[in-house]
Scaffold this motif. Structure first.
Motif, PDB file in Angstrom:
ATOM      1  N   ILE A   1     -50.044   7.636  -6.442  1.00  0.00           N
ATOM      2  CA  ILE A   1     -49.048   6.660  -6.866  1.00  0.00           C
ATOM      3  C   ILE A   1     -48.228   6.254  -5.645  1.00  0.00           C
ATOM      4  N   GLY A   2     -48.258   4.954  -5.298  1.00  0.00           N
ATOM      5  CA  GLY A   2     -47.543   4.490  -4.119  1.00  0.00           C
ATOM      6  C   GLY A   2     -48.257   4.843  -2.830  1.00  0.00           C
ATOM      7  N   ALA A   3     -49.546   5.225  -2.937  1.00  0.00           N
ATOM      8  CA  ALA A   3     -50.314   5.582  -1.742  1.00  0.00           C
ATOM      9  C   ALA A   3     -50.865   4.331  -1.074  1.00  0.00           C
ATOM     10  N   ALA A   4     -51.438   4.513   0.122  1.00  0.00           N
ATOM     11  CA  ALA A   4     -52.059   3.398   0.844  1.00  0.00           C
ATOM     12  C   ALA A   4     -53.235   2.842   0.053  1.00  0.00           C
ATOM     13  N   LYS A   5     -53.481   1.543   0.227  1.00  0.00           N
ATOM     14  CA  LYS A   5     -54.566   0.855  -0.466  1.00  0.00           C
ATOM     15  C   LYS A   5     -55.495   0.214   0.562  1.00  0.00           C
ATOM     16  N   VAL A   6     -56.748   0.024   0.149  1.00  0.00           N
ATOM     17  CA  VAL A   6     -57.724  -0.569   1.051  1.00  0.00           C
ATOM     18  C   VAL A   6     -58.351  -1.783   0.380  1.00  0.00           C
TER      19      VAL A   6
ATOM     20  N   ASN B   1     -53.369  -1.234   3.669  1.00  0.00           N
ATOM     21  CA  ASN B   1     -51.942  -1.485   3.491  1.00  0.00           C
ATOM     22  C   ASN B   1     -51.229  -0.183   3.165  1.00  0.00           C
ATOM     23  N   GLY B   2     -50.197   0.123   3.956  1.00  0.00           N
ATOM     24  CA  GLY B   2     -49.457   1.364   3.751  1.00  0.00           C
ATOM     25  C   GLY B   2     -48.733   1.389   2.423  1.00  0.00           C
ATOM     26  N   GLY B   3     -48.489   2.589   1.923  1.00  0.00           N
ATOM     27  CA  GLY B   3     -47.796   2.773   0.655  1.00  0.00           C
ATOM     28  C   GLY B   3     -46.302   2.962   0.851  1.00  0.00           C
ATOM     29  N   ASP B   4     -45.755   3.940   0.148  1.00  0.00           N
ATOM     30  CA  ASP B   4     -44.309   4.175   0.195  1.00  0.00           C
ATOM     31  C   ASP B   4     -43.902   5.193   1.249  1.00  0.00           C
ATOM     32  N   VAL B   5     -44.870   5.940   1.784  1.00  0.00           N
ATOM     33  CA  VAL B   5     -44.552   6.972   2.772  1.00  0.00           C
ATOM     34  C   VAL B   5     -45.584   6.926   3.892  1.00  0.00           C
ATOM     35  N   VAL B   6     -45.285   7.598   4.994  1.00  0.00           N
ATOM     36  CA  VAL B   6     -46.253   7.741   6.086  1.00  0.00           C
ATOM     37  C   VAL B   6     -47.416   8.594   5.593  1.00  0.00           C
ATOM     38  N   GLN B   7     -48.649   8.154   5.900  1.00  0.00           N
ATOM     39  CA  GLN B   7     -49.819   8.917   5.476  1.00  0.00           C
ATOM     40  C   GLN B   7     -50.835   8.994   6.598  1.00  0.00           C
ATOM     41  N   GLU B   8     -51.553  10.132   6.629  1.00  0.00           N
ATOM     42  CA  GLU B   8     -52.639  10.335   7.579  1.00  0.00           C
ATOM     43  C   GLU B   8     -53.949   9.914   6.906  1.00  0.00           C
ATOM     44  N   VAL B   9     -54.653   8.996   7.562  1.00  0.00           N
ATOM     45  CA  VAL B   9     -55.958   8.549   7.057  1.00  0.00           C
ATOM     46  C   VAL B   9     -57.033   9.176   7.938  1.00  0.00           C
ATOM     47  N   SER B  10     -57.884   9.997   7.338  1.00  0.00           N
ATOM     48  CA  SER B  10     -58.918  10.694   8.108  1.00  0.00           C
ATOM     49  C   SER B  10     -60.098   9.798   8.457  1.00  0.00           C
TER      50      SER B  10
ATOM     51  N   PHE C   1     -56.168   8.025  11.640  1.00  0.00           N
ATOM     52  CA  PHE C   1     -55.004   7.274  12.095  1.00  0.00           C
ATOM     53  C   PHE C   1     -53.860   7.466  11.093  1.00  0.00           C
ATOM     54  N   THR C   2     -52.659   7.134  11.554  1.00  0.00           N
ATOM     55  CA  THR C   2     -51.469   7.232  10.717  1.00  0.00           C
ATOM     56  C   THR C   2     -51.019   5.831  10.325  1.00  0.00           C
ATOM     57  N   ILE C   3     -50.676   5.659   9.057  1.00  0.00           N
ATOM     58  CA  ILE C   3     -50.187   4.372   8.596  1.00  0.00           C
ATOM     59  C   ILE C   3     -48.822   4.567   7.941  1.00  0.00           C
ATOM     60  N   GLY C   4     -47.849   3.748   8.388  1.00  0.00           N
ATOM     61  CA  GLY C   4     -46.489   3.872   7.882  1.00  0.00           C
ATOM     62  C   GLY C   4     -46.274   3.082   6.605  1.00  0.00           C
ATOM     63  N   PRO C   5     -45.113   3.223   5.997  1.00  0.00           N
ATOM     64  CA  PRO C   5     -44.783   2.483   4.782  1.00  0.00           C
ATOM     65  C   PRO C   5     -44.890   0.970   5.008  1.00  0.00           C
TER      66      PRO C   5
ATOM     67  N   GLY D   1     -63.624   3.238   0.410  1.00  0.00           N
ATOM     68  CA  GLY D   1     -62.684   4.291   0.059  1.00  0.00           C
ATOM     69  C   GLY D   1     -61.967   4.819   1.284  1.00  0.00           C
ATOM     70  N   LEU D   2     -60.719   5.241   1.066  1.00  0.00           N
ATOM     71  CA  LEU D   2     -59.920   5.864   2.115  1.00  0.00           C
ATOM     72  C   LEU D   2     -59.966   7.371   1.957  1.00  0.00           C
ATOM     73  N   ASP D   3     -60.090   8.059   3.056  1.00  0.00           N
ATOM     74  CA  ASP D   3     -59.981   9.525   3.055  1.00  0.00           C
ATOM     75  C   ASP D   3     -58.557   9.853   3.497  1.00  0.00           C
ATOM     76  N   ILE D   4     -57.690  10.096   2.503  1.00  0.00           N
ATOM     77  CA  ILE D   4     -56.265  10.332   2.786  1.00  0.00           C
ATOM     78  C   ILE D   4     -55.925  11.792   2.506  1.00  0.00           C
ATOM     79  N   ASP D   5     -55.335  12.427   3.477  1.00  0.00           N
ATOM     80  CA  ASP D   5     -54.935  13.825   3.306  1.00  0.00           C
ATOM     81  C   ASP D   5     -53.989  13.959   2.118  1.00  0.00           C
ATOM     82  N   LEU D   6     -54.258  14.911   1.251  1.00  0.00           N
ATOM     83  CA  LEU D   6     -53.401  15.248   0.108  1.00  0.00           C
ATOM     84  C   LEU D   6     -53.243  14.096  -0.876  1.00  0.00           C
ATOM     85  N   ALA D   7     -54.199  13.171  -0.911  1.00  0.00           N
ATOM     86  CA  ALA D   7     -54.085  12.054  -1.839  1.00  0.00           C
ATOM     87  C   ALA D   7     -55.438  11.744  -2.465  1.00  0.00           C
ATOM     88  N   LEU D   8     -55.395  11.104  -3.607  1.00  0.00           N
ATOM     89  CA  LEU D   8     -56.618  10.591  -4.201  1.00  0.00           C
ATOM     90  C   LEU D   8     -57.171   9.491  -3.307  1.00  0.00           C
ATOM     91  N   ASP D   9     -58.449   9.170  -3.478  1.00  0.00           N
ATOM     92  CA  ASP D   9     -59.079   8.140  -2.668  1.00  0.00           C
ATOM     93  C   ASP D   9     -58.997   6.789  -3.379  1.00  0.00           C
TER      94      ASP D   9
END
Length: 247
Positions: A11-16, A38-47, A81-85, A120-128
C-alpha cells in the motif's frame, strides 16, 4: 513508520509501468520499451525488475479443459537502486520476442490465443506490483501464406489455442514449452476423407516449420510436416505441397 508498514504490504509502494513503442509485433521481432518506476510514499530499495513474455495455455484433464498462464521468456533488468517518494526512474529496454510467440491476430471462430508482457518490481519487504501490457502478434509471411493456402483448398479456421508441451519432427523441434494449434475443418466433404486438420508452426530466422495433424474418416490420425523457406514463399507452391501431404 506507519507509511513504511503500509508500503511493506504493497500500500503506497512504488509502481511500475512499461510503455512499449508499439504493441503490434511479429514473432521474433525486436521491440523497444521504457520501463517507468514511480516512487511511493517512502524511500524503497528496488533489487531489480523482471519482464516476462506470457501466454495462456490449455490443459486437458478428466474434469475437462482449463487454462493457466505460461512464461515463454523472461528478462531480468537493471541493478539494485533506491527510489524516493514520488521520484520517477525511467529505464530504456530493448529485446526480441521469442520466435515461437503465439499469433493473436487470427480470424478464427474461437480464438483463445493471448500474449502479454508482465513487468514486476523486486522490492525489499514489499509485495511485487506488476504491470500487464497486451500484445497484438501477427503471422509472418510464411504462416500468413500457409493460412491463405488452407482457405484456398477449402478449409475454414475454426479454433486457435495454445497448449503446453513441445513439438518434435525429424528435422525440427520447438523450444518454448508451449505450441499453438490452428484447427481447420473442410467446408464440404473432403475428397481425402479429412475431418479435421491442426496446424502448428515453429518459426526460425530464415524458415518456418509446419507440423500438420490429419484426422481422417477412414484412416487413423497421422502427422506430416512441411518447411517453408522465407525467401521462397509462394501461395501456389504451398497449395501444391499441402495437397500432396493431404492425399
Amino acid at each position: 513508520m506507519f507509511k513504511k508498514i503500509l508500503a511493506s504490504v504493497g500500500i503506497g509502494a512504488a509502481k511500475v509501468d512499461t510503455v512499449l513503442e508499439t504493441e503490434h509485433l511479429n514473432p521474433g521481432q525486436k521491440f523497444q520499451a521504457q520501463i517507468i518506476v514511480n516512487g511511493g510514499d517512502v524511500v524503497q530499495e528496488v533489487s531489480g525488475l523482471e519482464l516476462a513474455l506470457m501466454t495462456r495455455i490449455k490443459h486437458e484433464s478428466d474434469d475437462g479443459e482449463y487454462f493457466t498462464n505460461h512464461v515463454i521468456e523472461k528478462w531480468h533488468i537493471g541493478e539494485r537502486f533506491t527510489i524516493g517518494p514520488e521520484e520517477q526512474v525511467v529505464i530504456p529496454f530493448e529485446a526480441r520476442l521469442h520466435s515461437e510467440t503465439p499469433i493473436t491476430e487470427i480470424n478464427a471462430g474461437y480464438n483463445y490465443s493471448f500474449v502479454w508482457l508482465e513487468t514486476g518490481l523486486d522490492i525489499d519487504l514489499a509485495l511485487d506490483p506488476s504491470d500487464k501490457d497486451t500484445l497484438h502478434i501477427y503471422p509472418n509471411e510464411a504462416v500468413k501464406t500457409c493460412m491463405a493456402a488452407m482457405e484456398k483448398l477449402g478449409f475454414s479456421l475454426i479454433k486457435a489455442d495454445v497448449e503446453q508441451g513441445y513439438l518434435k519432427a525429424s528435422d525440427f523441434q520447438s523450444l518454448s514449452g508451449c505450441y499453438q494449434e490452428l484447427e481447420y475443418r473442410p467446408n464440404n466433404q473432403s475428397i481425402f476423407g479429412i475431418q479435421e486438420i491442426e496446424l502448428s508452426f515453429v518459426p526460425e530466422a530464415h524458415k518456418t516449420h509446419v507440423l500438420i495433424e490429419l484426422d481422417r474418416a477412414f484412416r487413423s490420425d497421422g502427422y506430416v510436416d512441411l518447411t517453408i523457406e522465407h525467401d521462397q514463399v509462394n501461395l501456389s507452391t504451398i497449395c501444391d505441397q499441402l495437397e500432396r501431404l493431404f492425399a
